[in-house]
Design a protein around this motif. Structure first.
Motif, PDB file in Angstrom:
ATOM      1  N   PHE A   1       0.934  -1.414   0.207  1.00 54.02           N
ATOM      2  CA  PHE A   1      -0.019   0.102  -0.354  1.00 54.02           C
ATOM      3  C   PHE A   1       0.386   1.401  -0.460  1.00 54.02           C
ATOM      4  CE2 PHE A   1      -2.568  -2.848   1.514  1.00 54.02           C
ATOM      5  CZ  PHE A   1      -3.667  -2.932   0.879  1.00 54.02           C
ATOM      6  N   GLN A   2       1.816   1.075   0.974  1.00 56.30           N
ATOM      7  CA  GLN A   2       2.884   2.661   0.656  1.00 56.30           C
ATOM      8  C   GLN A   2       4.295   2.402   0.293  1.00 56.30           C
ATOM      9  OE1 GLN A   2       3.175   3.320   5.064  1.00 56.30           O
ATOM     10  NE2 GLN A   2       2.145   4.500   4.767  1.00 56.30           N
ATOM     11  N   ASP A   3       4.114   1.449  -1.060  1.00 52.70           N
ATOM     12  CA  ASP A   3       5.687   1.263  -1.513  1.00 52.70           C
ATOM     13  C   ASP A   3       6.540   1.399  -0.713  1.00 52.70           C
ATOM     14  OD1 ASP A   3       6.786   0.531  -4.470  1.00 52.70           O
ATOM     15  OD2 ASP A   3       6.055   2.528  -5.081  1.00 52.70           O
ATOM     16  N   SER A   4       6.950   1.259   0.396  1.00 56.88           N
ATOM     17  CA  SER A   4       7.621   1.298   0.772  1.00 56.88           C
ATOM     18  C   SER A   4       8.068   3.544   1.181  1.00 56.88           C
ATOM     19  CB  SER A   4       9.481   1.265   0.448  1.00 56.88           C
ATOM     20  OG  SER A   4       8.699  -0.426  -0.035  1.00 56.88           O
ATOM     21  N   GLY A   5       7.470   3.710   1.625  1.00 58.50           N
ATOM     22  CA  GLY A   5       7.234   5.014   2.112  1.00 58.50           C
ATOM     23  C   GLY A   5       6.816   6.192   0.627  1.00 58.50           C
ATOM     24  N   ARG A   6       6.819   5.879  -0.298  1.00 60.02           N
ATOM     25  CA  ARG A   6       6.410   6.502  -1.975  1.00 60.02           C
ATOM     26  C   ARG A   6       4.942   6.867  -2.042  1.00 60.02           C
ATOM     27  NH1 ARG A   6      10.822   2.971  -3.280  1.00 60.02           N
ATOM     28  NH2 ARG A   6       9.878   1.502  -4.453  1.00 60.02           N
ATOM     29  N   ARG A   7       4.235   6.505  -1.281  1.00 54.00           N
ATOM     30  CA  ARG A   7       2.869   7.037  -1.462  1.00 54.00           C
ATOM     31  C   ARG A   7       2.395   6.559  -0.301  1.00 54.00           C
ATOM     32  NH1 ARG A   7       0.392   2.872  -5.478  1.00 54.00           N
ATOM     33  NH2 ARG A   7       1.116   0.312  -4.237  1.00 54.00           N
ATOM     34  N   ALA A   8       1.008   7.395  -0.233  1.00 53.79           N
ATOM     35  CA  ALA A   8       0.263   6.699   0.784  1.00 53.79           C
ATOM     36  C   ALA A   8       0.942   6.358   2.296  1.00 53.79           C
ATOM     37  CB  ALA A   8      -1.341   5.577   0.699  1.00 53.79           C
ATOM     38  N   GLY A   9       1.237   7.559   2.645  1.00 55.37           N
ATOM     39  CA  GLY A   9       1.911   7.877   4.121  1.00 55.37           C
ATOM     40  C   GLY A   9       1.206   8.438   5.389  1.00 55.37           C
ATOM     41  N   SER A  10      -0.024   8.769   5.179  1.00 59.75           N
ATOM     42  CA  SER A  10      -1.541   9.282   5.180  1.00 59.75           C
ATOM     43  C   SER A  10      -1.785   7.686   6.323  1.00 59.75           C
ATOM     44  CB  SER A  10      -2.160   9.975   5.802  1.00 59.75           C
ATOM     45  OG  SER A  10      -2.968   9.550   4.762  1.00 59.75           O
ATOM     46  N   LEU A  11      -1.707   6.283   5.281  1.00 59.40           N
ATOM     47  CA  LEU A  11      -1.855   5.379   5.192  1.00 59.40           C
ATOM     48  C   LEU A  11      -2.323   4.437   7.060  1.00 59.40           C
ATOM     49  CD1 LEU A  11      -3.840   2.942   3.791  1.00 59.40           C
ATOM     50  CD2 LEU A  11      -1.614   2.353   4.006  1.00 59.40           C
ATOM     51  N   GLU A  12      -3.223   4.466   8.099  1.00 61.35           N
ATOM     52  CA  GLU A  12      -2.815   4.260   9.053  1.00 61.35           C
ATOM     53  C   GLU A  12      -3.022   2.980   9.073  1.00 61.35           C
ATOM     54  OE1 GLU A  12      -5.963   6.262  11.721  1.00 61.35           O
ATOM     55  OE2 GLU A  12      -5.555   8.054  10.211  1.00 61.35           O
ATOM     56  N   GLU A  13      -3.859   2.237   9.460  1.00 60.93           N
ATOM     57  CA  GLU A  13      -3.728   0.482   9.742  1.00 60.93           C
ATOM     58  C   GLU A  13      -4.266   0.026   8.681  1.00 60.93           C
ATOM     59  OE1 GLU A  13      -6.446  -2.274  12.421  1.00 60.93           O
ATOM     60  OE2 GLU A  13      -7.042  -0.323  12.162  1.00 60.93           O
ATOM     61  N   VAL A  14      -4.110  -1.226   8.203  1.00 60.27           N
ATOM     62  CA  VAL A  14      -4.579  -2.312   7.205  1.00 60.27           C
ATOM     63  C   VAL A  14      -5.250  -3.212   8.157  1.00 60.27           C
ATOM     64  CG1 VAL A  14      -3.801  -4.199   5.667  1.00 60.27           C
ATOM     65  CG2 VAL A  14      -2.819  -1.607   5.230  1.00 60.27           C
ATOM     66  N   ARG A  15      -6.508  -3.420   7.333  1.00 58.44           N
ATOM     67  CA  ARG A  15      -6.811  -4.656   7.744  1.00 58.44           C
ATOM     68  C   ARG A  15      -7.171  -6.583   6.473  1.00 58.44           C
ATOM     69  NH1 ARG A  15      -9.812  -0.085   8.172  1.00 58.44           N
ATOM     70  NH2 ARG A  15     -11.442  -0.756   6.157  1.00 58.44           N
ATOM     71  N   PHE A  16      -6.703  -7.054   6.984  1.00 63.76           N
ATOM     72  CA  PHE A  16      -6.176  -8.503   6.740  1.00 63.76           C
ATOM     73  C   PHE A  16      -7.090  -9.738   7.186  1.00 63.76           C
ATOM     74  CE2 PHE A  16      -2.754 -11.613   5.621  1.00 63.76           C
ATOM     75  CZ  PHE A  16      -2.712 -11.749   4.965  1.00 63.76           C
ATOM     76  N   THR A  17      -8.070  -9.703   6.300  1.00 63.60           N
ATOM     77  CA  THR A  17      -9.003 -10.651   7.555  1.00 63.60           C
ATOM     78  C   THR A  17      -9.922 -11.217   6.374  1.00 63.60           C
ATOM     79  OG1 THR A  17     -11.498  -8.899   6.786  1.00 63.60           O
ATOM     80  CG2 THR A  17      -9.930  -8.941   8.978  1.00 63.60           C
ATOM     81  N   ASP A  18     -10.744 -12.568   6.216  1.00 62.17           N
ATOM     82  CA  ASP A  18     -11.412 -13.325   5.690  1.00 62.17           C
ATOM     83  C   ASP A  18      -9.955 -14.171   4.660  1.00 62.17           C
ATOM     84  OD1 ASP A  18     -13.979 -12.794   6.980  1.00 62.17           O
ATOM     85  OD2 ASP A  18     -14.096 -10.950   5.061  1.00 62.17           O
ATOM     86  N   ILE A  19      -9.279 -14.479   4.660  1.00 61.06           N
ATOM     87  CA  ILE A  19      -8.148 -15.405   4.156  1.00 61.06           C
ATOM     88  C   ILE A  19      -8.839 -16.617   3.708  1.00 61.06           C
ATOM     89  CG2 ILE A  19      -6.138 -16.091   3.979  1.00 61.06           C
ATOM     90  CD1 ILE A  19      -5.468 -14.168   6.654  1.00 61.06           C
ATOM     91  N   GLU A  20      -8.657 -16.675   1.930  1.00 60.46           N
ATOM     92  CA  GLU A  20      -9.089 -17.309   1.646  1.00 60.46           C
ATOM     93  C   GLU A  20      -7.717 -18.267   1.029  1.00 60.46           C
ATOM     94  OE1 GLU A  20     -10.923 -16.270  -2.004  1.00 60.46           O
ATOM     95  OE2 GLU A  20     -13.194 -15.084  -1.045  1.00 60.46           O
ATOM     96  N   HIS A  21      -7.077 -17.891   1.115  1.00 64.03           N
ATOM     97  CA  HIS A  21      -5.894 -17.998   0.391  1.00 64.03           C
ATOM     98  C   HIS A  21      -4.322 -17.843   0.750  1.00 64.03           C
ATOM     99  CE1 HIS A  21      -2.604 -20.785  -2.238  1.00 64.03           C
ATOM    100  NE2 HIS A  21      -2.230 -19.038  -2.672  1.00 64.03           N
ATOM    101  N   LEU A  22      -3.563 -18.955   1.022  1.00 58.16           N
ATOM    102  CA  LEU A  22      -2.107 -18.220   1.977  1.00 58.16           C
ATOM    103  C   LEU A  22      -0.993 -18.459   1.607  1.00 58.16           C
ATOM    104  CD1 LEU A  22      -1.321 -16.170   3.764  1.00 58.16           C
ATOM    105  CD2 LEU A  22      -1.321 -17.606   4.907  1.00 58.16           C
ATOM    106  N   ASP A  23       0.227 -18.172   1.045  1.00 54.31           N
ATOM    107  CA  ASP A  23       1.098 -19.181   0.860  1.00 54.31           C
ATOM    108  C   ASP A  23       2.442 -18.263   0.792  1.00 54.31           C
ATOM    109  OD1 ASP A  23       1.978 -22.068   0.219  1.00 54.31           O
ATOM    110  OD2 ASP A  23       2.252 -21.115  -2.008  1.00 54.31           O
ATOM    111  N   PHE A  24       3.310 -19.296   1.522  1.00 52.11           N
ATOM    112  CA  PHE A  24       4.589 -18.782   1.685  1.00 52.11           C
ATOM    113  C   PHE A  24       5.851 -19.324   0.868  1.00 52.11           C
ATOM    114  CE2 PHE A  24       2.242 -16.830   5.519  1.00 52.11           C
ATOM    115  CZ  PHE A  24       3.048 -15.413   5.492  1.00 52.11           C
ATOM    116  N   ASP A  25       6.700 -18.379  -0.008  1.00 50.55           N
ATOM    117  CA  ASP A  25       7.967 -18.711  -0.431  1.00 50.55           C
ATOM    118  C   ASP A  25       9.073 -18.024  -0.337  1.00 50.55           C
ATOM    119  OD1 ASP A  25       9.103 -20.849  -2.215  1.00 50.55           O
ATOM    120  OD2 ASP A  25       8.834 -19.762  -3.714  1.00 50.55           O
ATOM    121  N   LEU A  26       9.911 -18.667   0.019  1.00 53.11           N
ATOM    122  CA  LEU A  26      11.449 -18.041  -0.268  1.00 53.11           C
ATOM    123  C   LEU A  26      11.939 -17.724  -1.099  1.00 53.11           C
ATOM    124  CD1 LEU A  26      12.429 -20.768   2.645  1.00 53.11           C
ATOM    125  CD2 LEU A  26      11.126 -18.316   3.329  1.00 53.11           C
TER     126      LEU A  26
END
Length: 186
Positions: free
Chosen positions: A161-186
């Motif tokens: 959302f903030q692109d490492s500080g380049r945009r949306a600087g006033s963003l306060e909190e992200v809601r991450f809910t109702d997860i249908e799929h989740l996968d991690f890779d190294l």
């Protein structure tokens, strides 16, 4: 079912250099070796008798019950290649980072006038090493799903959302809910 813990474990397991033993006897022998030769400790771990463990070690029993086979495979996988597992986690936490692939409801809290409504998004985002370190450290300390979810939400806020500080600087909190799929890779 623990989506975050299982997902992180599966990501690390992809780094294994050899497959886990296939036969029940080989799996039990591996666990006995890990427990310094104690068939009693393996019996307690698997919820079977010590004599049954000894029979698996000697290949007198070849086919375990379905529930025992699942417990046996889970315990072997949990202990398999600890050095490879540690190196993969270390590499992700210091240089490589971790990739999160998710389909979930994401939204954020922002100033009035923005389109902060939650919606289902499918994201594949490469997170920097510091977030991989936070996730793995929290997992090692026994953090619950909610805490791991909060760390992932913070990471998505920073990177996506903030692109490492380049945009949306006033963003306060992200809601991450109702997860249908989740996968991690190294």
């Amino acid at each position: 079912m623990s989506m975050f813990v299982d997902g992180l474990d599966k990501a690390v397991q992809r780094a294994f250099t050899r497959p886990i033993p296939k036969s029940a006897g080989a799996q039990v022998r591996y666990l006995v070796k890990q427990r310094k030769g104690s068939t009693k400790a393996v019996a307690e771990l698997l919820g079977i008798t010590q004599r049954t463990v000894e029979r698996y070690v000697k290949d007198q029993i070849k086919m375990p019950r379905r529930d025992l086979a699942a417990r046996l495979e889970a315990e072997v996988t949990r202990r398999w290649q600890p050095q490879v597992r540690a190196r993969a986690r270390q590499r992700a936490a210091t240089t490589g980072g971790i990739v999160i692939d998710t389909r979930a409801r994401l939204g954020y809290t922002a100033p009035i006038g923005s389109t902060d409504q939650d919606r289902i998004r499918h994201l594949t985002v490469a997170l920097p090493p510091q977030y991989a370190a936070l996730l793995f450290d929290a997992q090692e300390q026994g953090a619950g799903e909610q805490q791991l979810q909060e760390i992932a939400a913070e990471a998505l806020r920073e990177v996506y959302f903030q692109d490492s500080g380049r945009r949306a600087g006033s963003l306060e909190e992200v809601r991450f809910t109702d997860i249908e799929h989740l996968d991690f890779d190294l």
